[in-house]
Scaffold this motif. Sequence first.
Motif, PDB file in Angstrom:
ATOM      1  N   LYS A 122       6.400  40.303  98.377  1.00 33.96           N
ATOM      2  CA  LYS A 122       5.831  39.600  97.220  1.00 33.96           C
ATOM      3  C   LYS A 122       4.329  39.901  97.116  1.00 33.96           C
ATOM      4  CE  LYS A 122       8.713  35.471  96.445  1.00 33.96           C
ATOM      5  NZ  LYS A 122       9.969  35.786  97.109  1.00 33.96           N
ATOM      6  N   GLU A 123       3.668  39.891  98.274  1.00 30.20           N
ATOM      7  CA  GLU A 123       2.234  40.171  98.309  1.00 30.20           C
ATOM      8  C   GLU A 123       1.962  41.640  97.979  1.00 30.20           C
ATOM      9  OE1 GLU A 123      -1.902  39.949  99.062  1.00 30.20           O
ATOM     10  OE2 GLU A 123      -0.419  38.406  98.625  1.00 30.20           O
ATOM     11  N   TYR A 124       2.746  42.536  98.559  1.00 32.33           N
ATOM     12  CA  TYR A 124       2.563  43.976  98.327  1.00 32.33           C
ATOM     13  C   TYR A 124       2.756  44.328  96.849  1.00 32.33           C
ATOM     14  CZ  TYR A 124       3.928  48.907  98.112  1.00 32.33           C
ATOM     15  OH  TYR A 124       4.055  50.219  97.751  1.00 32.33           O
ATOM     16  N   LEU A 125       3.783  43.737  96.238  1.00 32.27           N
ATOM     17  CA  LEU A 125       4.096  44.031  94.839  1.00 32.27           C
ATOM     18  C   LEU A 125       3.278  43.186  93.861  1.00 32.27           C
ATOM     19  CD1 LEU A 125       7.989  44.119  95.211  1.00 32.27           C
ATOM     20  CD2 LEU A 125       6.521  46.112  94.821  1.00 32.27           C
ATOM     21  N   LYS A 126       2.603  42.154  94.385  1.00 33.79           N
ATOM     22  CA  LYS A 126       1.915  41.183  93.532  1.00 33.79           C
ATOM     23  C   LYS A 126       2.901  40.603  92.515  1.00 33.79           C
ATOM     24  CE  LYS A 126      -1.965  42.086  95.566  1.00 33.79           C
ATOM     25  NZ  LYS A 126      -2.462  41.161  96.621  1.00 33.79           N
ATOM     26  N   ASN A 127       4.077  40.259  93.021  1.00 34.88           N
ATOM     27  CA  ASN A 127       5.168  39.826  92.156  1.00 34.88           C
ATOM     28  C   ASN A 127       5.890  38.636  92.787  1.00 34.88           C
ATOM     29  OD1 ASN A 127       7.429  39.496  90.580  1.00 34.88           O
ATOM     30  ND2 ASN A 127       8.221  41.566  90.854  1.00 34.88           N
ATOM     31  N   PRO A 128       5.588  37.408  92.346  1.00 36.46           N
ATOM     32  CA  PRO A 128       6.251  36.223  92.916  1.00 36.46           C
ATOM     33  C   PRO A 128       7.730  36.125  92.566  1.00 36.46           C
ATOM     34  CG  PRO A 128       4.897  35.599  91.042  1.00 36.46           C
ATOM     35  CD  PRO A 128       4.611  37.049  91.302  1.00 36.46           C
ATOM     36  N   ASN A 129       8.196  36.930  91.603  1.00 34.07           N
ATOM     37  CA  ASN A 129       9.611  36.896  91.211  1.00 34.07           C
ATOM     38  C   ASN A 129      10.485  37.842  92.040  1.00 34.07           C
ATOM     39  OD1 ASN A 129       9.331  34.992  89.125  1.00 34.07           O
ATOM     40  ND2 ASN A 129       8.568  36.574  87.739  1.00 34.07           N
ATOM     41  N   PHE A 130       9.864  38.566  92.973  1.00 32.58           N
ATOM     42  CA  PHE A 130      10.657  39.453  93.830  1.00 32.58           C
ATOM     43  C   PHE A 130      11.583  38.630  94.720  1.00 32.58           C
ATOM     44  CE2 PHE A 130      11.388  41.502  97.915  1.00 32.58           C
ATOM     45  CZ  PHE A 130      11.921  42.719  97.521  1.00 32.58           C
ATOM     46  N   ASN A 131      12.853  39.067  94.812  1.00 37.94           N
ATOM     47  CA  ASN A 131      13.839  38.395  95.655  1.00 37.94           C
ATOM     48  C   ASN A 131      14.775  39.407  96.294  1.00 37.94           C
ATOM     49  OD1 ASN A 131      13.721  35.309  95.313  1.00 37.94           O
ATOM     50  ND2 ASN A 131      13.646  36.016  93.189  1.00 37.94           N
ATOM     51  N   PHE A 132      15.184  39.137  97.522  1.00 33.48           N
ATOM     52  CA  PHE A 132      16.279  39.903  98.105  1.00 33.48           C
ATOM     53  C   PHE A 132      17.592  39.345  97.578  1.00 33.48           C
ATOM     54  CE2 PHE A 132      13.235  41.028 101.570  1.00 33.48           C
ATOM     55  CZ  PHE A 132      13.362  42.408 101.447  1.00 33.48           C
ATOM     56  N   VAL A 133      18.510  40.225  97.206  1.00 31.88           N
ATOM     57  CA  VAL A 133      19.796  39.773  96.671  1.00 31.88           C
ATOM     58  C   VAL A 133      20.917  39.861  97.696  1.00 31.88           C
ATOM     59  CG1 VAL A 133      19.209  40.281  94.286  1.00 31.88           C
ATOM     60  CG2 VAL A 133      20.274  42.047  95.664  1.00 31.88           C
ATOM     61  N   ASN A 134      20.625  40.480  98.831  1.00 35.09           N
ATOM     62  CA  ASN A 134      21.555  40.396  99.962  1.00 35.09           C
ATOM     63  C   ASN A 134      20.706  40.205 101.206  1.00 35.09           C
ATOM     64  OD1 ASN A 134      20.527  43.092 100.188  1.00 35.09           O
ATOM     65  ND2 ASN A 134      22.260  43.619 101.477  1.00 35.09           N
ATOM     66  N   ARG A 135      21.309  39.853 102.292  1.00 33.48           N
ATOM     67  CA  ARG A 135      20.540  39.663 103.515  1.00 33.48           C
ATOM     68  C   ARG A 135      21.362  40.116 104.705  1.00 33.48           C
ATOM     69  NH1 ARG A 135      21.874  34.833 106.294  1.00 33.48           N
ATOM     70  NH2 ARG A 135      23.285  33.480 105.141  1.00 33.48           N
ATOM     71  N   ILE A 136      20.664  40.457 105.772  1.00 34.51           N
ATOM     72  CA  ILE A 136      21.320  40.781 107.028  1.00 34.51           C
ATOM     73  C   ILE A 136      20.659  39.963 108.125  1.00 34.51           C
ATOM     74  CG2 ILE A 136      22.144  43.085 106.405  1.00 34.51           C
ATOM     75  CD1 ILE A 136      19.690  44.318 107.575  1.00 34.51           C
ATOM     76  N   ASP A 137      21.377  39.763 109.223  1.00 36.48           N
ATOM     77  CA  ASP A 137      20.864  38.938 110.313  1.00 36.48           C
ATOM     78  C   ASP A 137      19.551  39.487 110.853  1.00 36.48           C
ATOM     79  OD1 ASP A 137      23.257  37.544 110.103  1.00 36.48           O
ATOM     80  OD2 ASP A 137      24.242  38.783 111.618  1.00 36.48           O
ATOM     81  N   LYS A 138      18.803  38.610 111.487  1.00 41.52           N
ATOM     82  CA  LYS A 138      17.546  39.015 112.118  1.00 41.52           C
ATOM     83  C   LYS A 138      17.769  40.171 113.093  1.00 41.52           C
ATOM     84  CE  LYS A 138      14.033  37.300 115.318  1.00 41.52           C
ATOM     85  NZ  LYS A 138      13.608  36.165 116.177  1.00 41.52           N
ATOM     86  N   ALA A 139      18.865  40.115 113.862  1.00 36.90           N
ATOM     87  CA  ALA A 139      19.133  41.134 114.883  1.00 36.90           C
ATOM     88  C   ALA A 139      19.695  42.425 114.293  1.00 36.90           C
ATOM     89  CB  ALA A 139      20.089  40.584 115.931  1.00 36.90           C
ATOM     90  N   THR A 153      17.881  40.233  89.470  1.00 44.15           N
ATOM     91  CA  THR A 153      18.460  39.468  90.578  1.00 44.15           C
ATOM     92  C   THR A 153      19.833  38.943  90.194  1.00 44.15           C
ATOM     93  OG1 THR A 153      16.267  38.797  91.359  1.00 44.15           O
ATOM     94  CG2 THR A 153      18.137  37.500  92.120  1.00 44.15           C
ATOM     95  N   ARG A 154      19.937  38.370  88.996  1.00 41.28           N
ATOM     96  CA  ARG A 154      21.234  37.835  88.541  1.00 41.28           C
ATOM     97  C   ARG A 154      22.260  38.949  88.384  1.00 41.28           C
ATOM     98  NH1 ARG A 154      17.854  34.477  85.361  1.00 41.28           N
ATOM     99  NH2 ARG A 154      18.098  35.828  83.552  1.00 41.28           N
ATOM    100  N   GLU A 155      21.833  40.079  87.813  1.00 38.99           N
ATOM    101  CA  GLU A 155      22.763  41.204  87.628  1.00 38.99           C
ATOM    102  C   GLU A 155      23.314  41.695  88.969  1.00 38.99           C
ATOM    103  OE1 GLU A 155      20.991  43.302  83.549  1.00 38.99           O
ATOM    104  OE2 GLU A 155      20.853  44.347  85.468  1.00 38.99           O
TER     105      GLU A 155
END
Length: 290
Positions: A122-139, A153-155
């Motif tokens: 979000k900071e790098y892109l200067k974009n508060p609307n950035f979101n991950f749409v999938n996630r993986i475990d920390k490990a 994001t919705r699409e």
Amino acid sequence: MEFLIDKEYEEVRLDKFLRKKLPTLPLTEIFKGIRVGKIKVNGKKSKENYRLQLNDVVKLFFKVEEDKKEDLTNTKISSLELEKIKKSIVYEDERVLIFNKGNNVVMHKGSGHEYGISEILKEYLKNPNFNFVNRIDKATSGLVIGAKSLVVTRELAEEIRERKVEKKYYILVEGRIRKKEFIIKSYLKKLEDRVVELEKYEEGAKESISFFKVLDYGKNCTLLEGTLGSGRTHQLRVQLSSMGHPIVGDIKYGKGKENFMFLFSHYLKIEKYGIEIDLPIPNEYKQRLQ
């Protein structure tokens, strides 16, 4: 007004989420809005006890004052961290950013972490609307999908829900698996701090299917490629552990004592956007096989 559900609110009841986000709105109005369909989840009427899922969209069809959000782009992130993060971006266009997440790196802030890669991007892109749409475990390491706007994001969330986004993993497991290709189909159920595999359905369980093929052998280990037929929490980790071949380095479901779990999301195909990425087998995997 609408909200996109991220990891922070996954599995939270709809009514509790709304009370948190809309502290000025009386509880009676929240219940009424849900009951008459003025508050919907993914465009459909829901119940107050519905547990929100990652990338759900909660929409209100009336005006209300929203609680002030913390500015996530105001976190104390060093320029060195930003540069390091930049090197892990494997694809970027005006809609999407694909990121190669490292092992033991958190995706979101929380649980003792002031920020994760989501906040850094979000900071790098200067974009508060950035979101991950999938996630993986920390490990787990490898490819994760980020969207630069709520529309995208919705699409993408819809594409993932409809199983139109293809993902494959390199997995190093304990022991030697003789079958060159195999399928695991079972029911997985989330308990307090882990997931268990069941042979037959019971309340709260979800049907899960995974496809595997053997790529190579090492000393007392097998390199697999795994493809998800469903996207359940810890799916590959639990299913492989239950068949007696836990992932090397998996502390939760295996005998891992290492600070490295050999589960890498290497392949991603988003047909809707014409994106296809295939990363090579990491050097750590090759060294372990030798």
